[in-house]
Design an enzyme around this catalytic site. Structure first.
Site, PDB file in Angstrom:
ATOM      1  N   ALA A 191       0.865  -1.171   0.000  1.00  0.00           N
ATOM      2  CA  ALA A 191       0.000   0.000   0.000  1.00  0.00           C
ATOM      3  C   ALA A 191       0.906   1.227   0.000  1.00  0.00           C
ATOM      4  CB  ALA A 191      -0.887  -0.010   1.236  1.00  0.00           C
ATOM      5  N   GLY A 200       0.730  -5.026   1.093  1.00  0.00           N
ATOM      6  CA  GLY A 200      -0.454  -5.118   0.248  1.00  0.00           C
ATOM      7  C   GLY A 200      -0.166  -5.782  -1.098  1.00  0.00           C
ATOM      8  N   GLU A 248      -0.356  -9.386  -0.367  1.00  0.00           N
ATOM      9  CA  GLU A 248      -1.775  -9.657  -0.082  1.00  0.00           C
ATOM     10  C   GLU A 248      -2.586  -9.714  -1.375  1.00  0.00           C
ATOM     11  OE1 GLU A 248      -1.712  -6.419   3.032  1.00  0.00           O
ATOM     12  OE2 GLU A 248      -2.854  -7.927   4.129  1.00  0.00           O
ATOM     13  N   GLU A 274       4.539  -5.140   7.406  1.00  0.00           N
ATOM     14  CA  GLU A 274       3.740  -4.074   8.034  1.00  0.00           C
ATOM     15  C   GLU A 274       4.153  -3.750   9.465  1.00  0.00           C
ATOM     16  OE1 GLU A 274       2.431  -6.346   5.958  1.00  0.00           O
ATOM     17  OE2 GLU A 274       0.790  -5.485   4.784  1.00  0.00           O
TER      18      GLU A 274
HETATM   19  C1  HXC Z   1       5.034   4.335  -1.087  1.00  0.00           C
HETATM   20  C2  HXC Z   1       6.911   3.390  -1.991  1.00  0.00           C
HETATM   21  C3  HXC Z   1       6.554   2.118  -1.479  1.00  0.00           C
HETATM   22  C4  HXC Z   1       5.340   2.029  -0.742  1.00  0.00           C
HETATM   23  C5  HXC Z   1       8.418   1.914  -2.530  1.00  0.00           C
HETATM   24  N1  HXC Z   1       8.073   3.207  -2.645  1.00  0.00           N
HETATM   25  N2  HXC Z   1       7.522   1.242  -1.829  1.00  0.00           N
HETATM   26  N3  HXC Z   1       6.156   4.476  -1.794  1.00  0.00           N
HETATM   27  N4  HXC Z   1       4.620   3.164  -0.585  1.00  0.00           N
HETATM   28  N5  HXC Z   1       4.911   0.878  -0.236  1.00  0.00           N
HETATM   29  C6  HXC Z   1       8.787   4.283  -3.339  1.00  0.00           C
HETATM   30  C7  HXC Z   1      10.005   4.768  -2.560  1.00  0.00           C
HETATM   31  O1  HXC Z   1       9.639   5.691  -1.553  1.00  0.00           O
HETATM   32  C8  HXC Z   1      10.797   5.405  -3.680  1.00  0.00           C
HETATM   33  O2  HXC Z   1      10.229   6.654  -3.987  1.00  0.00           O
HETATM   34  C9  HXC Z   1      10.515   4.484  -4.873  1.00  0.00           C
HETATM   35  O3  HXC Z   1       9.303   3.809  -4.572  1.00  0.00           O
HETATM   36  C10 HXC Z   1      11.612   3.434  -5.089  1.00  0.00           C
HETATM   37  O4  HXC Z   1      11.788   2.733  -3.875  1.00  0.00           O
HETATM   38  P1  HXC Z   1      13.191   2.658  -3.111  1.00  0.00           P
HETATM   39  O5  HXC Z   1      12.889   2.431  -1.680  1.00  0.00           O
HETATM   40  O6  HXC Z   1      14.067   3.802  -3.468  1.00  0.00           O
HETATM   41  O7  HXC Z   1      13.805   1.322  -3.769  1.00  0.00           O
HETATM   42  P2  HXC Z   1      14.831   0.301  -3.092  1.00  0.00           P
HETATM   43  O8  HXC Z   1      15.877   1.039  -2.301  1.00  0.00           O
HETATM   44  O9  HXC Z   1      15.275  -0.607  -4.197  1.00  0.00           O
HETATM   45  O10 HXC Z   1      13.973  -0.534  -2.039  1.00  0.00           O
HETATM   46  C11 HXC Z   1      12.913  -1.338  -2.488  1.00  0.00           C
HETATM   47  C12 HXC Z   1      12.031  -1.750  -1.282  1.00  0.00           C
HETATM   48  C13 HXC Z   1      11.596  -0.480  -0.517  1.00  0.00           C
HETATM   49  C14 HXC Z   1      12.830  -2.696  -0.354  1.00  0.00           C
HETATM   50  C15 HXC Z   1      10.836  -2.520  -1.840  1.00  0.00           C
HETATM   51  O11 HXC Z   1      11.040   0.448  -1.459  1.00  0.00           O
HETATM   52  C16 HXC Z   1      10.583  -0.735   0.552  1.00  0.00           C
HETATM   53  O12 HXC Z   1      10.909  -1.226   1.643  1.00  0.00           O
HETATM   54  N6  HXC Z   1       9.335  -0.346   0.301  1.00  0.00           N
HETATM   55  C17 HXC Z   1       8.258  -0.440   1.279  1.00  0.00           C
HETATM   56  C18 HXC Z   1       7.794  -1.852   1.411  1.00  0.00           C
HETATM   57  C19 HXC Z   1       6.718  -1.942   2.468  1.00  0.00           C
HETATM   58  O13 HXC Z   1       6.954  -1.673   3.667  1.00  0.00           O
HETATM   59  N7  HXC Z   1       5.510  -2.326   2.058  1.00  0.00           N
HETATM   60  C20 HXC Z   1       4.383  -2.468   2.975  1.00  0.00           C
HETATM   61  C21 HXC Z   1       3.606  -1.177   3.002  1.00  0.00           C
HETATM   62  S1  HXC Z   1       2.323  -1.233   4.178  1.00  0.00           S
HETATM   63  P3  HXC Z   1      11.153   7.964  -4.201  1.00  0.00           P
HETATM   64  O14 HXC Z   1      10.159   9.049  -4.457  1.00  0.00           O
HETATM   65  O15 HXC Z   1      11.968   8.103  -2.937  1.00  0.00           O
HETATM   66  O16 HXC Z   1      11.997   7.604  -5.406  1.00  0.00           O
HETATM   67  C22 HXC Z   1       1.100  -2.090   3.434  1.00  0.00           C
HETATM   68  C23 HXC Z   1      -0.210  -2.171   4.212  1.00  0.00           C
HETATM   69  C24 HXC Z   1      -1.239  -2.963   3.465  1.00  0.00           C
HETATM   70  O17 HXC Z   1       1.230  -2.578   2.372  1.00  0.00           O
HETATM   71  C25 HXC Z   1      -2.572  -2.916   4.178  1.00  0.00           C
HETATM   72  C26 HXC Z   1      -3.353  -1.660   3.892  1.00  0.00           C
HETATM   73  C27 HXC Z   1      -4.775  -1.734   4.394  1.00  0.00           C
END
Ligand code: HXC
Length: 258
Positions: A64, A110, A113, A133
Site C-alpha cells: 500500500a 499489500g 496480499e 507491516e
Molecule cells: C510508497 C513506496 C513504497 C510504498 C516503494 N516506494 N515502496 N512508496 N509506498 N509501499 C517508493 C520509494 O519511496 C521510492 O520513492 C521508490 O518507490 C523506489 O523505492 P526505493 O525504496 O528507493 O527502492 P529500493 O531502495 O530498491 O527498495 C525497495 C524496497 C523499498 C525494499 C521494496 O522500497 C521498501 O521497503 N518499500 C516499502 C515496502 C513496504 O513496507 N511495504 C508495505 C507497506 S504497508 P522515491 O520518491 O523516494 O523515489 C502495506 C499495508 C497494506 O502494504 C494494508 C493496507 C490496508
C-alpha cells in the site's frame, strides 16, 4: 486509466499495475482502476483467464502507498482496509474466472496480499515476498493475516508477519505461496501457457469448481473483520507515526510499544 494497463488477447486478459516509479505501490487510484479492470475482464464474454503482473523489472507491487496513509486517523485506517478488501481483494478472490498472479519482483505488504487474493501464483526466481507491516507499526490489512495462514499455514504466517522479513522465491515456493517459479524472462510466457490450458476447459465447470473450493474456507469472514478493526486501531499508536515517518525519512524506526 492512469496506473493500470488492460490488454485483451483472445481468451486471456493481462492486467498490469503500471506505477513503476513507486514500485507499483497501491494508492486509492490504483485500487479503483484495478477494480475497474477486473470488472471489465469478468464481464468480457471472450475472457476466460486473467493474468495480473507489475510493470518494470523490480516490483510486482511493493505494498500500500505509505505516503498516502501516513497521516490517517484510526477511522480512515479502518476504512482503507475495509474498502480495499471489498473493492479489490475479496472481489478478485470471488471472481468466476481464474486469476493468475505473475509475481515479477517485490511483492510486499499489500502487494503480497494482492497476490494471495489471486487464485494461482507464479513467481520469478528473482521475486522477494513478505508482509513487513509491523516494521511500520501497522499490521497486514488487506487480508494477509487470513490468507497467508490459510495458504502457508499458521506457523509460517506467525513467523513472516512478526519478523517482517522478506523471503526469496525458492522459500516462497517451499511455503506454497508460489505454485511454481521461473526465470524472470519466462514468467509471463509460462503464465500464458497455464492460462491457455485453463482456457481450453469448460468455463461453467471451472466457475462451479471455484465456488466449491471457496466454500471450504468461507468461515474466515470473522477473521477478515478482526483484521480490519485491528488495522484501524494501529493508527492511534505512536509506533505507527514513528514507523511510517521513518520510512518516508529513509531512516530506521525507534519503536516504544506505545
Ligand atoms: C510508497 C513506496 C513504497 C510504498 C516503494 N516506494 N515502496 N512508496 N509506498 N509501499 C517508493 C520509494 O519511496 C521510492 O520513492 C521508490 O518507490 C523506489 O523505492 P526505493 O525504496 O528507493 O527502492 P529500493 O531502495 O530498491 O527498495 C525497495 C524496497 C523499498 C525494499 C521494496 O522500497 C521498501 O521497503 N518499500 C516499502 C515496502 C513496504 O513496507 N511495504 C508495505 C507497506 S504497508 P522515491 O520518491 O523516494 O523515489 C502495506 C499495508 C497494506 O502494504 C494494508 C493496507 C490496508
Amino acid at each position: 486509466m492512469e496506473y493500470v494497463i488492460l490488454e485483451k488477447n483472445e481468451a486471456v486478459t493481462l492486467i498490469t499495475v503500471n506505477r513503476p516509479e513507486k514500485l507499483n505501490a497501491l494508492n486509492r487510484q490504483v485500487i479503483f482502476e484495478l477494480n475497474t479492470a477486473f470488472a471489465s475482464a469478468e464481464d468480457d464474454p471472450e475472457t476466460r483467464v486473467i493474468i495480473l503482473t507489475g510493470a518494470g523489472e523490480k516490483a510486482f507491487v511493493a505494498g500500500a502507498d505509505i505516503a498516502e496513509f501516513a497521516s490517517f486517523s484510526p477511522e480512515e485506517g479502518r476504512r482503507l482496509a475495509a474498502d480495499g478488501q471489498e473493492r479489490l481483494f475479496n472481489f478478485i478472490e470471488n471472481l468466476a474466472k481464474p486469476v493468475i498472479a505473475a509475481v515479477n519482483g517485490y511483492a510486499l505488504g499489500g502487494g503480497l496480499e494482492l497476490a494471495l487474493a489471486c487464485h494461482i501464483r507464479l513467481g520469478a526466481t528473482t521475486a522477494q515476498v513478505g508482509l513487513p507491516e509491523v516494521s511500520l507499526g501497522v499490521i497486514p490489512g488487506y487480508g494477509g493475516t487470513q490468507r497467508l495462514a490459510r495458504i502457508a499455514g499458521p506457523g509460517a504466517a506467525f513467523e513472516l508477519i512478526t519478523s517482517a522479513q522478506r523471503i526469496p522465491a525458492d522459500r516462497a515456493l517451499a511455503l506454497r505461496i508460489f505454485n511454481h517459479i521461473y526465470p524472470p524472462e519466462q514468467l509471463l510466457s509460462e503464465a500464458r501457457a497455464l492460462a491457455g490450458r485453463i482456457a481450453a476447459n469448460s468455463p461453467s465447470a471451472i466457475s462451479a469448481a471455484m465456488n466449491a473450493i471457496r466454500a471450504g474456507y468461507e468461515p474466515l469472514r470473522s477473521g477478515f473483520d478482526k483484521e480490519i478493526e485491528a488495522f484501524g486501531l494501529c493508527f492511534a499508536t505512536e509506533d505507527f507515526r514513528e514507523g511510517t515517518q521513518a520510512f518516508l525519512e529513509k531512516r530506521k524506526p525507534r519503536f516504544t510499544g506505545r
